[in-house]
Scaffold this active site. Structure first.
Site, mmCIF file in Angstrom:
data_model
loop_
_atom_site.group_PDB
_atom_site.id
_atom_site.type_symbol
_atom_site.label_atom_id
_atom_site.label_comp_id
_atom_site.label_asym_id
_atom_site.label_seq_id
_atom_site.Cartn_x
_atom_site.Cartn_y
_atom_site.Cartn_z
ATOM 1 N N LYS A 130 -46.907 -107.502 13.265
ATOM 2 C CA LYS A 130 -46.965 -108.941 13.565
ATOM 3 C C LYS A 130 -47.665 -109.656 12.425
ATOM 4 C CE LYS A 130 -45.487 -108.662 17.928
ATOM 5 N NZ LYS A 130 -44.693 -107.457 17.785
ATOM 6 N N SER B 138 -38.877 -108.698 17.332
ATOM 7 C CA SER B 138 -39.980 -109.663 17.374
ATOM 8 C C SER B 138 -40.312 -110.275 16.019
ATOM 9 C CB SER B 138 -41.237 -109.034 17.978
ATOM 10 O OG SER B 138 -41.773 -108.067 17.110
#
Length: 149
Positions: free
Chosen positions: A102, A65
């Site tokens: 993230k 990701s």
């Protein structure tokens, strides 16, 4: 969350510095310069990469990701708990009890965690049990096949 994190440990603040040679000059992607083939100084990688040893720990990242930000599968992350996370920082956050890595973004007026891989949707922080674990300051990964960090 799409990325798995494994806690590896904290920085050993009592360890002696490990000084490695640092060659002078720059690395060129074109033709090498023979004048740059000398050692200029010694570099302590821990002192260079870690600003707050007592607040720093290491994590292993698993997943795709965050590849767009240079965090590849199996990368070693250096995480500093003393940095106040700001939009644009790559953070390690517990969201509803699950650790994730993230980029922190403000979208509209709300905070989100955003993957750098477009296959993953942004995670709104509003309405979730969130705890900041720190800001990822460096990602270390091998370039040669067969090497691991």
């Amino acid at each position: 969350m799409s990325i798995q994190l494994t806690i590896l440990g904290r920085v050993d603040t009592m360890a002696r510095p490990l000084r490695l040679p640092l060659a002078g000059g720059e690395v060129r992607a074109g033709f090498p310069s023979p004048a740059d083939d000398y050692v200029e100084i010694e570099l302590d990688l821990i002192a260079h990469l870690i600003k707050h040893p007592s607040a720093t720990f290491f994590l292993r990242a698993k997943g795709t990701s965050m590849e767009g930000d240079g965090i590849k599968d199996n990368a070693l992350l250096i995480v500093d708990r003393s940095i106040n996370p700001q939009p644009g920082h790559i953070v390690i956050m517990s969201v509803d009890g699950e650790l994730t890595c993230k980029k922190l973004r403000i979208m509209g007026s709300r905070p989100y965690l955003v993957a750098s891989n477009p296959e993953f949707k942004p995670i709104p922080l509003t309405g979730h049990d969130c705890h900041n674990w720190g800001v990822a300051t460096h990602s270390i990964q091998p370039l040669a096949p067969g090497f691991t960090v």
